[in-house]
Design a protein around this motif. Structure first.
Motif, PDB file in Angstrom:
ATOM      1  N   ILE A   1       9.895  17.802   0.401  1.00  0.00           N
ATOM      2  CA  ILE A   1      10.356  17.361   1.792  1.00  0.00           C
ATOM      3  C   ILE A   1      11.303  16.111   1.536  1.00  0.00           C
ATOM      4  CG2 ILE A   1       9.600  15.817   3.715  1.00  0.00           C
ATOM      5  CD1 ILE A   1       7.071  17.251   3.533  1.00  0.00           C
ATOM      6  N   LYS A   2      12.535  16.156   2.024  1.00  0.00           N
ATOM      7  CA  LYS A   2      13.703  15.054   1.610  1.00  0.00           C
ATOM      8  C   LYS A   2      13.213  13.600   1.853  1.00  0.00           C
ATOM      9  CE  LYS A   2      18.443  14.315   2.513  1.00  0.00           C
ATOM     10  NZ  LYS A   2      19.894  14.695   3.126  1.00  0.00           N
ATOM     11  N   ASN A   3      12.964  13.682   3.333  1.00  0.00           N
ATOM     12  CA  ASN A   3      12.714  12.201   3.729  1.00  0.00           C
ATOM     13  C   ASN A   3      11.477  11.782   3.542  1.00  0.00           C
ATOM     14  OD1 ASN A   3      15.544  11.512   4.685  1.00  0.00           O
ATOM     15  ND2 ASN A   3      15.184  12.948   6.196  1.00  0.00           N
ATOM     16  N   LYS A   4      11.023  10.563   2.904  1.00  0.00           N
ATOM     17  CA  LYS A   4       9.911  10.188   2.763  1.00  0.00           C
ATOM     18  C   LYS A   4       9.457   8.603   3.040  1.00  0.00           C
ATOM     19  CE  LYS A   4       9.791  13.013  -1.179  1.00  0.00           C
ATOM     20  NZ  LYS A   4      11.361  13.619  -1.303  1.00  0.00           N
ATOM     21  N   ILE A   5       8.363   8.263   3.404  1.00  0.00           N
ATOM     22  CA  ILE A   5       7.891   6.742   3.484  1.00  0.00           C
ATOM     23  C   ILE A   5       6.597   6.707   2.636  1.00  0.00           C
ATOM     24  CG2 ILE A   5       7.286   5.065   5.068  1.00  0.00           C
ATOM     25  CD1 ILE A   5       8.460   6.842   7.355  1.00  0.00           C
ATOM     26  N   VAL A   6       6.639   5.698   1.929  1.00  0.00           N
ATOM     27  CA  VAL A   6       5.353   5.312   0.935  1.00  0.00           C
ATOM     28  C   VAL A   6       5.067   4.022   1.416  1.00  0.00           C
ATOM     29  CG1 VAL A   6       4.475   4.894  -1.020  1.00  0.00           C
ATOM     30  CG2 VAL A   6       6.068   7.048  -0.718  1.00  0.00           C
ATOM     31  N   CYS A   7       3.683   3.791   1.621  1.00  0.00           N
ATOM     32  CA  CYS A   7       3.044   2.565   2.275  1.00  0.00           C
ATOM     33  C   CYS A   7       1.859   2.108   1.752  1.00  0.00           C
ATOM     34  CB  CYS A   7       3.188   2.112   3.709  1.00  0.00           C
ATOM     35  SG  CYS A   7       1.919   3.153   4.439  1.00  0.00           S
ATOM     36  N   GLY A   8       1.311   0.783   2.076  1.00  0.00           N
ATOM     37  CA  GLY A   8      -0.018   0.381   1.662  1.00  0.00           C
ATOM     38  C   GLY A   8      -0.012  -0.771   0.781  1.00  0.00           C
ATOM     39  N   ASP A   9      -1.429  -0.943   0.470  1.00  0.00           N
ATOM     40  CA  ASP A   9      -1.807  -1.989  -0.394  1.00  0.00           C
ATOM     41  C   ASP A   9      -1.664  -1.421  -1.762  1.00  0.00           C
ATOM     42  OD1 ASP A   9      -2.914  -4.077  -1.776  1.00  0.00           O
ATOM     43  OD2 ASP A   9      -5.024  -3.887  -0.860  1.00  0.00           O
ATOM     44  N   PHE A  10      -0.663  -2.122  -2.347  1.00  0.00           N
ATOM     45  CA  PHE A  10      -0.507  -1.501  -3.848  1.00  0.00           C
ATOM     46  C   PHE A  10      -1.231  -2.498  -4.851  1.00  0.00           C
ATOM     47  CE2 PHE A  10       4.125   0.661  -3.605  1.00  0.00           C
ATOM     48  CZ  PHE A  10       3.633   1.399  -2.518  1.00  0.00           C
ATOM     49  N   ASN A  11      -1.755  -3.678  -4.449  1.00  0.00           N
ATOM     50  CA  ASN A  11      -2.360  -4.869  -5.203  1.00  0.00           C
ATOM     51  C   ASN A  11      -1.512  -5.062  -6.282  1.00  0.00           C
ATOM     52  OD1 ASN A  11      -5.188  -5.485  -4.278  1.00  0.00           O
ATOM     53  ND2 ASN A  11      -5.468  -3.248  -4.185  1.00  0.00           N
ATOM     54  N   ASP A  12      -0.292  -5.073  -6.242  1.00  0.00           N
ATOM     55  CA  ASP A  12       0.928  -5.598  -7.175  1.00  0.00           C
ATOM     56  C   ASP A  12       2.304  -6.053  -6.709  1.00  0.00           C
ATOM     57  OD1 ASP A  12       0.726  -5.726 -10.038  1.00  0.00           O
ATOM     58  OD2 ASP A  12       0.448  -3.490 -10.206  1.00  0.00           O
ATOM     59  N   SER A  13       2.689  -6.804  -7.472  1.00  0.00           N
ATOM     60  CA  SER A  13       3.804  -7.589  -6.833  1.00  0.00           C
ATOM     61  C   SER A  13       5.100  -6.705  -6.785  1.00  0.00           C
ATOM     62  CB  SER A  13       4.343  -8.691  -7.540  1.00  0.00           C
ATOM     63  OG  SER A  13       4.838  -8.603  -8.834  1.00  0.00           O
ATOM     64  N   PRO A  14       6.175  -7.043  -6.142  1.00  0.00           N
ATOM     65  CA  PRO A  14       7.457  -6.055  -6.301  1.00  0.00           C
ATOM     66  C   PRO A  14       8.238  -6.091  -7.491  1.00  0.00           C
ATOM     67  CG  PRO A  14       7.771  -8.221  -4.837  1.00  0.00           C
ATOM     68  CD  PRO A  14       6.426  -8.168  -5.244  1.00  0.00           C
ATOM     69  N   LEU A  15       7.508  -6.708  -8.347  1.00  0.00           N
ATOM     70  CA  LEU A  15       8.311  -6.997  -9.777  1.00  0.00           C
ATOM     71  C   LEU A  15       7.233  -5.947 -10.788  1.00  0.00           C
ATOM     72  CD1 LEU A  15       9.294 -10.438 -10.466  1.00  0.00           C
ATOM     73  CD2 LEU A  15      10.837  -8.470  -9.321  1.00  0.00           C
ATOM     74  N   SER A  16       6.233  -5.140 -10.410  1.00  0.00           N
ATOM     75  CA  SER A  16       5.291  -4.513 -11.080  1.00  0.00           C
ATOM     76  C   SER A  16       5.862  -3.392 -11.388  1.00  0.00           C
ATOM     77  CB  SER A  16       4.006  -4.517 -10.429  1.00  0.00           C
ATOM     78  OG  SER A  16       4.276  -3.817  -9.253  1.00  0.00           O
ATOM     79  N   TYR A  17       5.239  -2.697 -12.529  1.00  0.00           N
ATOM     80  CA  TYR A  17       5.466  -1.330 -13.035  1.00  0.00           C
ATOM     81  C   TYR A  17       5.125  -0.432 -11.975  1.00  0.00           C
ATOM     82  CZ  TYR A  17       4.463   3.034 -15.093  1.00  0.00           C
ATOM     83  OH  TYR A  17       4.370   4.607 -15.651  1.00  0.00           O
ATOM     84  N   VAL A  18       3.901  -0.777 -11.261  1.00  0.00           N
ATOM     85  CA  VAL A  18       3.620   0.238  -9.831  1.00  0.00           C
ATOM     86  C   VAL A  18       4.911   0.198  -8.803  1.00  0.00           C
ATOM     87  CG1 VAL A  18       2.053   0.356  -7.966  1.00  0.00           C
ATOM     88  CG2 VAL A  18       1.221  -0.071 -10.192  1.00  0.00           C
ATOM     89  N   HIS A  19       5.326  -0.594  -8.508  1.00  0.00           N
ATOM     90  CA  HIS A  19       6.243  -0.979  -7.573  1.00  0.00           C
ATOM     91  C   HIS A  19       7.516  -0.270  -8.040  1.00  0.00           C
ATOM     92  CE1 HIS A  19       9.705  -2.727  -5.247  1.00  0.00           C
ATOM     93  NE2 HIS A  19       8.619  -2.979  -4.145  1.00  0.00           N
ATOM     94  N   ARG A  20       7.902  -0.273  -9.210  1.00  0.00           N
ATOM     95  CA  ARG A  20       9.075  -0.084  -9.693  1.00  0.00           C
ATOM     96  C   ARG A  20       9.022   1.672  -9.564  1.00  0.00           C
ATOM     97  NH1 ARG A  20      11.353   1.933 -14.401  1.00  0.00           N
ATOM     98  NH2 ARG A  20       9.375   1.728 -15.544  1.00  0.00           N
ATOM     99  N   ARG A  21       7.840   2.122 -10.286  1.00  0.00           N
ATOM    100  CA  ARG A  21       7.645   3.599 -10.764  1.00  0.00           C
ATOM    101  C   ARG A  21       7.807   4.258  -9.428  1.00  0.00           C
ATOM    102  NH1 ARG A  21       7.701   8.127 -12.581  1.00  0.00           N
ATOM    103  NH2 ARG A  21       5.957   8.795 -13.688  1.00  0.00           N
ATOM    104  N   ILE A  22       7.164   3.795  -8.223  1.00  0.00           N
ATOM    105  CA  ILE A  22       7.627   4.669  -7.043  1.00  0.00           C
ATOM    106  C   ILE A  22       8.721   4.302  -6.342  1.00  0.00           C
ATOM    107  CG2 ILE A  22       6.566   4.803  -4.563  1.00  0.00           C
ATOM    108  CD1 ILE A  22       3.720   4.092  -5.952  1.00  0.00           C
ATOM    109  N   VAL A  23       9.342   3.227  -6.287  1.00  0.00           N
ATOM    110  CA  VAL A  23      10.867   2.850  -6.062  1.00  0.00           C
ATOM    111  C   VAL A  23      11.767   3.921  -6.560  1.00  0.00           C
ATOM    112  CG1 VAL A  23      12.614   1.404  -5.960  1.00  0.00           C
ATOM    113  CG2 VAL A  23      10.460   0.759  -5.035  1.00  0.00           C
TER     114      VAL A  23
END
Length: 370
Positions: free
Chosen positions: A281-303
């Motif tokens: 699927i081309k178009n995606k939305i990912v959301c929720g409680d990541f429990n991590d800041s926008p400078l985290s590995y989790v955020h960068r990995r998904i972005v």
């Protein structure tokens, strides 16, 4: 003469100490700003350095101003660190001079960790639940919930009656104290969990038909930091009284817990990133409680899977979304494919019915001319 000479020596020594401290803070700022590139599974302690980013940024700015009035040539050290961290600073504290209104045809999207619908409580017997009232009045087209739990007076029937204008809805329970929910005005075509190991956390992938387009939507609740009320009080005491004797022991305790949780979240984010990569699927939305800041590995990995952060793209300020125990950070996120444009992304501080603030934005598919 001896007194003057001694004063000059002391002055030079003090300046040297301040200069070394300035350099250390600037180095810390750079490391924390790019700590998202450190895999917590391999280096868990270093990976959480992003949590210190705002404090290091304040220290760097303070030194920049200080040197401008004391020894001007030294201000270049802080200035260089700020320039090198321009991207992390913008990611952490985005700023937009103009914030255009959402065009016709946009959909309103909302994500909210409800804290179990405000811990299942009513202020008085018979009063409406504050979380439900907020959700009803939000008039969002799609609502993704974390900690969506039916318990006590707040039964599933009560929630569904309150949210009856949403034709499509789904719930997924995992563990005694957690669950994900979705309310949508658009048809839900399929539901599939994203598999990873966790006792009380989960990610659910939905495919939705939004105005004729098939969209992949992933709602997440990643591993929490598992900080008890006592741990949070230790953190608060450290912030309010940094000279306390308990700072060293408290810091070791918190860093150890945060590092372990960060390593678990990294594996969960890897699973979600893999799921995104494998989706056709081309178009995606990912959301929720990541429990991590926008400078985290989790955020960068998904972005890094071809997504953009809606708040960075169309929000302003730090956007604190967790608001209890003195731990004020943005850990709730909305990420969208580059085929979408976002408008007016907002952390809604007017909703004080949970330990998280809801985050919402308007989303519209790009035209060929965009």
């Amino acid at each position: 003469m001896r007194e003057r000479s001694s004063m000059r020596i002391i002055g030079k020594l003090l300046r040297l100490i301040l200069l070394i401290l300035n350099i250390l803070i600037c180095c810390g700022l750079i490391i924390s700003g790019y700590s998202s590139r450190i895999n917590p599974s391999l280096h868990s302690v270093w990976s959480i350095s992003h949590l210190f980013f705002p404090f290091l940024l304040l220290g760097t700015v303070a030194f920049l101003v200080f040197w401008l009035f004391v020894i001007r040539k030294f201000f270049i050290i802080s200035l260089l660190a700020i320039v090198l961290c321009a991207n992390p600073i913008y990611t952490y504290i985005p700023f937009h001079l103009s914030n255009p209104k959402a065009p016709v045809g946009s959909i309103k999207f909302l994500t909210f960790n409800t804290e179990g619908f405000n811990n299942y409580q009513y202020k008085k017997n018979g009063d409406p639940n504050e979380v439900l009232v907020y959700l009803q009045e939000s008039d969002a087209d799609i609502i993704c919930l974390q900690e969506c739990i039916f318990q006590g007076k707040l039964t599933k029937d009560v929630v569904e009656k309150a949210m009856k204008k949403y034709k499509y809805r789904a719930y997924y329970d995992f563990g005694a104290h957690n669950g994900l929910g979705i309310f949508s005005r658009f048809k839900i075509l399929s539901i599939e969990p994203v598999h990873y190991k966790s006792a009380n956390n989960c990610s659910i992938a939905y495919t939705l038909d939004i105005k004729g387009d098939t969209i992949l939507l992933i709602n997440n609740h990643f591993e929490s930091n598992k900080l008890s009320s006592k741990d949070k009080q230790v953190y608060k005491d450290m912030v309010l009284n940094p000279k306390s004797k308990t700072v060293e022991s408290g810091a070791k305790l918190l860093i150890n817990k945060l590092a372990k949780a960060s390593a678990l979240r990294a594996l969960q984010a890897d699973s979600v990133a893999k799921f995104i990569t494998e989706s056709k699927i081309k178009n995606k939305i990912v959301c929720g409680d990541f429990n991590d800041s926008p400078l985290s590995y989790v955020h960068r990995r998904i972005v890094g899977k071809g997504l953009i952060d809606a708040f960075v793209n169309s929000g302003n300020g730090i956007g604190v979304s967790y608001n209890k125990s003195g731990m004020y950070v943005r850990i709730d996120h909305i990420l969208v494919s580059k085929g979408f444009k976002t408008y007016q992304c907002t952390v809604d501080r007017s909703a004080k019915c949970s330990d998280h603030y809801p985050v919402w934005c308007y989303i519209k598919k790009k035209n060929a001319s965009d």
